[in-house]
Scaffold this motif. Structure first.
Motif, PDB file in Angstrom:
ATOM      1  N   CYS A   1      -5.084   1.766  -1.536  1.00  9.77           N
ATOM      2  CA  CYS A   1      -4.688   0.660  -2.411  1.00  9.77           C
ATOM      3  C   CYS A   1      -5.875  -0.225  -2.746  1.00  9.77           C
ATOM      4  O   CYS A   1      -6.094  -0.566  -3.882  1.00  9.77           O
ATOM      5  CB  CYS A   1      -3.576  -0.139  -1.739  1.00  9.77           C
TER       6      CYS A   1
ATOM      7  N   VAL B   1      -7.397   2.117 -10.861  1.00 15.14           N
ATOM      8  CA  VAL B   1      -7.005   2.695 -12.125  1.00 15.14           C
ATOM      9  C   VAL B   1      -8.062   2.326 -13.149  1.00 15.14           C
ATOM     10  O   VAL B   1      -8.275   1.158 -13.444  1.00 15.14           O
ATOM     11  CB  VAL B   1      -5.627   2.157 -12.573  1.00 15.14           C
TER      12      VAL B   1
ATOM     13  N   ARG C   1      -0.151   3.801 -18.749  1.00 17.60           N
ATOM     14  CA  ARG C   1       1.134   3.240 -18.318  1.00 17.60           C
ATOM     15  C   ARG C   1       1.860   4.302 -17.523  1.00 17.60           C
ATOM     16  O   ARG C   1       2.380   5.259 -18.099  1.00 17.60           O
ATOM     17  CB  ARG C   1       1.975   2.818 -19.523  1.00 17.60           C
TER      18      ARG C   1
ATOM     19  N   TRP D   1      -1.251  10.898 -11.440  1.00 17.59           N
ATOM     20  CA  TRP D   1      -1.957   9.614 -11.355  1.00 17.59           C
ATOM     21  C   TRP D   1      -3.138   9.590 -12.310  1.00 17.59           C
ATOM     22  O   TRP D   1      -3.754  10.625 -12.597  1.00 17.59           O
ATOM     23  CB  TRP D   1      -2.411   9.381  -9.926  1.00 17.59           C
TER      24      TRP D   1
ATOM     25  N   HIS E   1      -9.224   8.256 -11.365  1.00 17.04           N
ATOM     26  CA  HIS E   1      -9.609   7.351 -10.274  1.00 17.04           C
ATOM     27  C   HIS E   1     -10.464   8.107  -9.262  1.00 17.04           C
ATOM     28  O   HIS E   1     -10.621   9.326  -9.338  1.00 17.04           O
ATOM     29  CB  HIS E   1      -8.362   6.789  -9.576  1.00 17.04           C
TER      30      HIS E   1
ATOM     31  N   GLU F   1       4.482  -0.273  -2.024  1.00 17.19           N
ATOM     32  CA  GLU F   1       3.722  -1.401  -2.552  1.00 17.19           C
ATOM     33  C   GLU F   1       2.257  -1.026  -2.733  1.00 17.19           C
ATOM     34  O   GLU F   1       1.606  -1.444  -3.694  1.00 17.19           O
ATOM     35  CB  GLU F   1       3.862  -2.606  -1.614  1.00 17.19           C
TER      36      GLU F   1
ATOM     37  N   TYR G   1       0.886   1.793  -3.594  1.00 12.72           N
ATOM     38  CA  TYR G   1       0.570   2.638  -4.745  1.00 12.72           C
ATOM     39  C   TYR G   1       1.310   2.239  -6.013  1.00 12.72           C
ATOM     40  O   TYR G   1       1.400   3.001  -6.962  1.00 12.72           O
ATOM     41  CB  TYR G   1       0.870   4.102  -4.405  1.00 12.72           C
ATOM     42  N   ARG G   2       1.829   1.028  -6.019  1.00 12.20           N
ATOM     43  CA  ARG G   2       2.580   0.574  -7.185  1.00 12.20           C
ATOM     44  C   ARG G   2       1.704   0.488  -8.431  1.00 12.20           C
ATOM     45  O   ARG G   2       2.188   0.621  -9.553  1.00 12.20           O
ATOM     46  CB  ARG G   2       3.210  -0.792  -6.878  1.00 12.20           C
ATOM     47  N   HIS G   3       0.394   0.296  -8.222  1.00 11.46           N
ATOM     48  CA  HIS G   3      -0.521   0.221  -9.363  1.00 11.46           C
ATOM     49  C   HIS G   3      -0.868   1.612  -9.890  1.00 11.46           C
ATOM     50  O   HIS G   3      -1.403   1.747 -10.999  1.00 11.46           O
ATOM     51  CB  HIS G   3      -1.803  -0.513  -8.961  1.00 11.46           C
TER      52      HIS G   3
ATOM     53  N   SER H   1       4.199   3.708 -11.213  1.00 13.91           N
ATOM     54  CA  SER H   1       5.099   2.594 -11.480  1.00 13.91           C
ATOM     55  C   SER H   1       6.407   2.780 -10.718  1.00 13.91           C
ATOM     56  O   SER H   1       7.096   3.789 -10.870  1.00 13.91           O
ATOM     57  CB  SER H   1       5.387   2.493 -12.979  1.00 13.91           C
TER      58      SER H   1
END
Length: 321
Positions: free
Chosen positions: A3, A8, A14, A157, A160, A291, A293-295, A298
């Motif tokens: 995290c 990203v 999105r 994903w 990154h 939480e 990997y929420r970025h 989604s």
């Protein structure tokens, strides 16, 4: 994939929203029951908390091993390797059906790590891990599972690096490694993995910091099927593709991260490859990923809240496993 470190690199990206419409069927309290998860996937197993992990057949045990020299040549040149047909496809098929059952019930594919067989996949790969990381292997508490569905524009994903720090010392001593295992055929049609080989990036004036920096002809697609394992140094620039609506099946896969435990730990907690976490610790670890990997993926607020409540239930002193 960490995290605080996996970034990203492209504001236009999105991620597809993760639909968890049936979470109410498994309340946070029910989630702490092994029986609930066993009923959902009876073909898989969850060990009792005091049970020693069963033996697994490590790769290479029945066919003379693998060509470590050839793997190393590509790895140190391009930053990754792809080894095909080394894992038992019958065991992988059970995990695939397990993820499909989770998704059909509106649950995250990452919950597949509640089951012994998910950890066993990576335990089978110890010879490969030892080849790159030496004998002291630390399992990092960073993992995910994917079900990239062509029917809803699913995607992997975004571009990154799993780790922004040093992943290797020089060209012969690796600090950390990511492994990725497909449970279905991963193709350009359903969102296979893509990488920017390090041998190409080294020719750039500056390291890549955003997708626009990548010359499109340098991108390499890496299709793979069940039985394969892919690995990359954690500073390799990589991503998962977007699935075509015409693809025949979803891209289903697992990933875990590892480090050479002779170096300073890259996480507050290193796990044991030989003895995977007990049930409640697995559940707690999984809940903490949402939480984190929420970025990258989604995830709706309801799921994040569910995960927070699961963490509280796991922390109840009298809670049994």
């Amino acid at each position: 994939m960490r995290c605080r470190l996996a970034i990203v690199l492209g504001a236009a990206y999105r991620p597809a929203n993760f639909n968890t419409g049936h979470l109410s069927m498994i309340t946070p309290k029910k989630a702490t029951s092994i029986e609930v998860w066993q009923q959902l996937n009876p073909q898989l197993h969850i060990s009792a908390p005091d049970q020693i992990a069963s033996d697994v057949v490590e790769i290479g045990a029945d066919d003379g091993g693998f060509d470590g020299g050839r793997l190393s040549d590509r790895f140190w040149d391009e930053g990754y390797f792809l080894l095909r047909d080394v894992l038992p496809t019958d065991e992988l098929a059970k995990l695939r059906s397990g993820i499909e059952a989770l998704v059909a019930n509106g649950l995250s594919p990452s919950l597949i790590y509640l089951y012994d067989e998910a950890w066993d996949v990576f335990r089978r790969l110890r010879p490969l891990l030892s080849h790159f990381l030496a004998d002291r292997i630390g399992l990092l508490p960073h993992f995910w599972a994917w079900h990239v569905d062509p029917r809803d524009g699913g995607r992997g994903w975004p571009p990154h690096r799993d780790y922004q720090g040093e992943s290797a010392i020089g060209d012969d001593m690796l600090i950390s490694l990511s492994l990725w295992v497909p449970l279905s055929d991963a193709t350009p049609d359903n969102g296979c993995m893509y990488v920017l080989p390090r041998s190409f990036e080294k020719c750039y004036a500056l390291p890549v910091s955003k997708p626009e920096d990548v010359a499109l002809q340098d991108v390499r697609a890496l299709p793979a099927g069940p039985g394969a394992v892919m690995g990359w140094r954690q500073d390799l620039y990589h991503w998962g593709g977007r699935a075509s609506g015409h693809a025949n099946e979803p891209r289903i896969s697992l990933s875990l991260e590892f480090q050479n435990a002779a170096f300073d730990p890259l996480a507050e907690q290193l796990l044991s490859l030989e003895q995977p976490p007990a049930f409640l610790e697995r559940l707690s670890l999984i809940a903490s990923q949402f939480e984190k990997y929420r970025h990258m993926q989604s995830i709706d607020a309801e799921t994040v809240k569910w995960a927070e409540l699961v963490l509280k239930e796991c922390a109840v002193p009298s809670r049994g496993s």
